[in-house]
Design a protein around this motif. Sequence first.
Motif, PDB file in Angstrom:
ATOM      1  N   ARG A 242      12.509  11.009  14.585  1.00  0.00           N
ATOM      2  CA  ARG A 242      12.871  11.406  13.225  1.00  0.00           C
ATOM      3  C   ARG A 242      11.971  12.535  12.726  1.00  0.00           C
ATOM      4  NH1 ARG A 242      13.894   6.042   9.639  1.00  0.00           N
ATOM      5  NH2 ARG A 242      14.147   7.675   8.043  1.00  0.00           N
ATOM      6  N   VAL A 243      10.682  12.490  13.084  1.00  0.00           N
ATOM      7  CA  VAL A 243       9.782  13.578  12.694  1.00  0.00           C
ATOM      8  C   VAL A 243      10.168  14.859  13.426  1.00  0.00           C
ATOM      9  CG1 VAL A 243       7.394  14.390  12.658  1.00  0.00           C
ATOM     10  CG2 VAL A 243       7.896  11.990  12.156  1.00  0.00           C
ATOM     11  N   LYS A 244      10.449  14.755  14.713  1.00  0.00           N
ATOM     12  CA  LYS A 244      10.849  15.936  15.480  1.00  0.00           C
ATOM     13  C   LYS A 244      12.154  16.526  14.967  1.00  0.00           C
ATOM     14  CE  LYS A 244       8.558  14.983  19.901  1.00  0.00           C
ATOM     15  NZ  LYS A 244       8.751  14.711  21.355  1.00  0.00           N
ATOM     16  N   ASP A 245      13.003  15.667  14.400  1.00  0.00           N
ATOM     17  CA  ASP A 245      14.285  16.145  13.864  1.00  0.00           C
ATOM     18  C   ASP A 245      14.157  16.748  12.471  1.00  0.00           C
ATOM     19  OD1 ASP A 245      15.603  15.402  16.155  1.00  0.00           O
ATOM     20  OD2 ASP A 245      16.373  13.510  15.363  1.00  0.00           O
TER      21      ASP A 245
ATOM     22  N   THR B 229       1.750  14.211  19.184  1.00  0.00           N
ATOM     23  CA  THR B 229       1.584  13.589  20.485  1.00  0.00           C
ATOM     24  C   THR B 229       2.868  12.838  20.845  1.00  0.00           C
ATOM     25  OG1 THR B 229       0.767  11.461  19.646  1.00  0.00           O
ATOM     26  CG2 THR B 229      -0.869  13.217  19.991  1.00  0.00           C
ATOM     27  N   ASP B 230       2.963  12.429  22.111  1.00  0.00           N
ATOM     28  CA  ASP B 230       3.997  11.473  22.477  1.00  0.00           C
ATOM     29  C   ASP B 230       3.563  10.097  21.982  1.00  0.00           C
ATOM     30  OD1 ASP B 230       5.616  13.351  23.791  1.00  0.00           O
ATOM     31  OD2 ASP B 230       4.399  13.189  25.628  1.00  0.00           O
ATOM     32  N   VAL B 231       4.379   9.077  22.172  1.00  0.00           N
ATOM     33  CA  VAL B 231       3.995   7.713  21.841  1.00  0.00           C
ATOM     34  C   VAL B 231       2.898   7.281  22.817  1.00  0.00           C
ATOM     35  CG1 VAL B 231       4.741   5.319  21.724  1.00  0.00           C
ATOM     36  CG2 VAL B 231       6.260   7.140  20.911  1.00  0.00           C
ATOM     37  N   ILE B 232       1.755   6.856  22.263  1.00  0.00           N
ATOM     38  CA  ILE B 232       0.603   6.447  23.069  1.00  0.00           C
ATOM     39  C   ILE B 232       0.479   4.935  23.003  1.00  0.00           C
ATOM     40  CG2 ILE B 232      -1.896   6.662  23.361  1.00  0.00           C
ATOM     41  CD1 ILE B 232      -1.700   9.340  21.828  1.00  0.00           C
ATOM     42  N   GLU B 233       0.395   4.301  24.179  1.00  0.00           N
ATOM     43  CA  GLU B 233       0.290   2.844  24.233  1.00  0.00           C
ATOM     44  C   GLU B 233      -1.180   2.438  24.263  1.00  0.00           C
ATOM     45  OE1 GLU B 233       1.853  -0.932  26.940  1.00  0.00           O
ATOM     46  OE2 GLU B 233       2.702   1.080  27.218  1.00  0.00           O
ATOM     47  N   THR B 234      -1.587   1.552  23.340  1.00  0.00           N
ATOM     48  CA  THR B 234      -2.956   1.056  23.277  1.00  0.00           C
ATOM     49  C   THR B 234      -2.928  -0.465  23.158  1.00  0.00           C
ATOM     50  OG1 THR B 234      -3.197   1.037  20.855  1.00  0.00           O
ATOM     51  CG2 THR B 234      -3.560   3.141  21.979  1.00  0.00           C
ATOM     52  N   LYS B 235      -4.111  -1.080  23.173  1.00  0.00           N
ATOM     53  CA  LYS B 235      -4.196  -2.529  23.015  1.00  0.00           C
ATOM     54  C   LYS B 235      -3.727  -2.965  21.635  1.00  0.00           C
ATOM     55  CE  LYS B 235      -8.042  -3.223  26.244  1.00  0.00           C
ATOM     56  NZ  LYS B 235      -9.441  -3.699  26.394  1.00  0.00           N
TER      57      LYS B 235
ATOM     58  N   LYS C 272      10.885   1.240  18.182  1.00  0.00           N
ATOM     59  CA  LYS C 272      10.607   1.599  16.790  1.00  0.00           C
ATOM     60  C   LYS C 272       9.698   2.819  16.725  1.00  0.00           C
ATOM     61  CE  LYS C 272       8.370  -0.191  12.596  1.00  0.00           C
ATOM     62  NZ  LYS C 272       7.656  -1.346  11.992  1.00  0.00           N
ATOM     63  N   ALA C 273       8.660   2.844  17.578  1.00  0.00           N
ATOM     64  CA  ALA C 273       7.749   3.989  17.596  1.00  0.00           C
ATOM     65  C   ALA C 273       8.468   5.246  18.066  1.00  0.00           C
ATOM     66  CB  ALA C 273       6.557   3.679  18.495  1.00  0.00           C
TER      67      ALA C 273
ATOM     68  N   ARG D 227      -3.070  12.687  11.335  1.00  0.00           N
ATOM     69  CA  ARG D 227      -2.273  11.637  10.720  1.00  0.00           C
ATOM     70  C   ARG D 227      -1.744  10.736  11.831  1.00  0.00           C
ATOM     71  NH1 ARG D 227       1.590  14.124   6.015  1.00  0.00           N
ATOM     72  NH2 ARG D 227       2.407  15.455   7.679  1.00  0.00           N
ATOM     73  N   GLU D 228      -1.444   9.490  11.483  1.00  0.00           N
ATOM     74  CA  GLU D 228      -1.027   8.531  12.493  1.00  0.00           C
ATOM     75  C   GLU D 228       0.167   7.714  12.024  1.00  0.00           C
ATOM     76  OE1 GLU D 228      -4.145   5.648  13.082  1.00  0.00           O
ATOM     77  OE2 GLU D 228      -4.006   4.916  11.011  1.00  0.00           O
ATOM     78  N   ILE D 229       0.925   7.254  12.988  1.00  0.00           N
ATOM     79  CA  ILE D 229       1.925   6.194  12.790  1.00  0.00           C
ATOM     80  C   ILE D 229       1.591   5.110  13.811  1.00  0.00           C
ATOM     81  CG2 ILE D 229       4.349   5.533  12.977  1.00  0.00           C
ATOM     82  CD1 ILE D 229       5.072   8.403  12.137  1.00  0.00           C
ATOM     83  N   ILE D 230       1.432   3.885  13.339  1.00  0.00           N
ATOM     84  CA  ILE D 230       1.075   2.771  14.207  1.00  0.00           C
ATOM     85  C   ILE D 230       2.180   1.721  14.151  1.00  0.00           C
ATOM     86  CG2 ILE D 230      -0.601   0.946  14.661  1.00  0.00           C
ATOM     87  CD1 ILE D 230      -2.688   2.565  13.197  1.00  0.00           C
ATOM     88  N   VAL D 231       2.618   1.291  15.326  1.00  0.00           N
ATOM     89  CA  VAL D 231       3.495   0.130  15.424  1.00  0.00           C
ATOM     90  C   VAL D 231       2.667  -0.971  16.074  1.00  0.00           C
ATOM     91  CG1 VAL D 231       5.618  -0.825  16.375  1.00  0.00           C
ATOM     92  CG2 VAL D 231       5.563   1.556  15.601  1.00  0.00           C
ATOM     93  N   ASN D 232       2.296  -1.952  15.289  1.00  0.00           N
ATOM     94  CA  ASN D 232       1.351  -2.979  15.719  1.00  0.00           C
ATOM     95  C   ASN D 232       1.959  -3.923  16.758  1.00  0.00           C
ATOM     96  OD1 ASN D 232      -0.953  -4.577  15.779  1.00  0.00           O
ATOM     97  ND2 ASN D 232      -0.301  -5.828  14.045  1.00  0.00           N
ATOM     98  N   THR D 233       1.185  -4.191  17.841  1.00  0.00           N
ATOM     99  CA  THR D 233       1.650  -5.138  18.861  1.00  0.00           C
ATOM    100  C   THR D 233       0.703  -6.327  19.012  1.00  0.00           C
ATOM    101  OG1 THR D 233       0.492  -3.894  20.610  1.00  0.00           O
ATOM    102  CG2 THR D 233       2.810  -3.331  20.184  1.00  0.00           C
TER     103      THR D 233
END
Length: 424
Positions: A266-269, A317-323, A259-260, A239-245
């Motif tokens: 919040r999920v970890k909590d 995962t941790d927050v992963i930075e992508t294009k 935000k990410a 499953r994924e959560i995406i914060v679009n850049t």
Amino acid sequence: MSNIFLKEPVQVVLGGALLALLLAGTPLVAQDPKQEPAPPAPTLEQPKMAPAAEEPAKEAKPKPAPAPAVKPSANSGAVVEEIIARVNNEIITRSEYDKSLAQTEEETRQDCQGKCTPEQLQSELDARKKTALRDLIDQSLLAQRGKDLGISVETDVVKQLDQIRIQNKLASMDELEKAVSSQGLNWEDFKNNIRNRILTQKVVSQEVGSHISIGESDARKYYDEHKSEFVRPEQVALREIIVNTEGKKDTELPDLKKKAETALKRVKDGEDFGEIAKRLSDGTTKEQGGYIGTFKRGELAKQLEEVVFKMKHNELTDVIETKQGYLIFQVLEHYDEGEQSFEKVKNEIMDRLYNTKLEPAVREYLKTLREQSYVVIKPGYAELAGSGNSEIQEVNTTPEATKSKKGRKKFLLFGKRSGAASGQ
């Protein structure tokens, strides 16, 4: 707006072979991993209604003759559209039916593209067209039932429209409306189709799905009898959560990353990943709780594969930075190579058994709705509309303003009952 594709507007219908989309609105458990990756992000298109359960095949009846000329209104001289069916105080016109047939053909060709022989395509077209009018009637019955139950879906409609806006990279709802209108669609019809789809899903969930339960013993029995179905290669369900850049200014990036990071915290909590995805993710998978599919080794980018294949059930995962943006992944399940344990596939089995029970239950529910409603069909269309209905002998140009109580079934609203119909 050239990147936006919208199909010809039609009334949302319960067409097709199975109850796929309709059933998607009534899950028994959280969506379990499936074997194929999720499809690409959808483009802006006319919302489609979920398909209805098939009735037993009937001998094909010759195609109805072309609609006869319709008498002009005595008051205005305008041509009144031909009514081919009446569902309580609502009507279905010939033009709605024709649009439904066109939509059905387009969808069937898309479904069969690269998969069917010409003969198989024609057979599927014939089968789906036979149920087009029945599906329009069923959809109307479900929508009316939702209104009777007082089900409100306006908040869901707004959320769905906003998701479509985000998917098509539009800055505002006004731009979405312009995009819809520029491609020949009526904005109010577009919204109403979304409204009806959500409404009918909620009706099925409340009136049918809530009465179906699957015990763990049933799932265990199925597993023991079908173990060969659960022999699989090593794979992970994500499953994924995406914060679009994409298209964002550098000055906006810190807030987007925050935000990410907030979503991850919040999920970890203890909050549910799927619910956070629905609220905060910008991805097209947000309505599925972020579920993107099940992947074998070699199907993911190498740097991501190295991370997720080391993870176990529900790890993050941790927050992963992508294009494209900031990503968070959750491993719903990590399947080792070979026969899967019952615990790893239990939810999948329970969903499968649930849907198996739901399909006939929905058929029976639709049958009951028809029996408690006033559904009448114009001669020449009865075979296409399903069974148990009277026929229209004389078509009024406007619906009656009132109807009788539900206890009086199959009340003929249009002229006298034919002999054939009276025996139904």
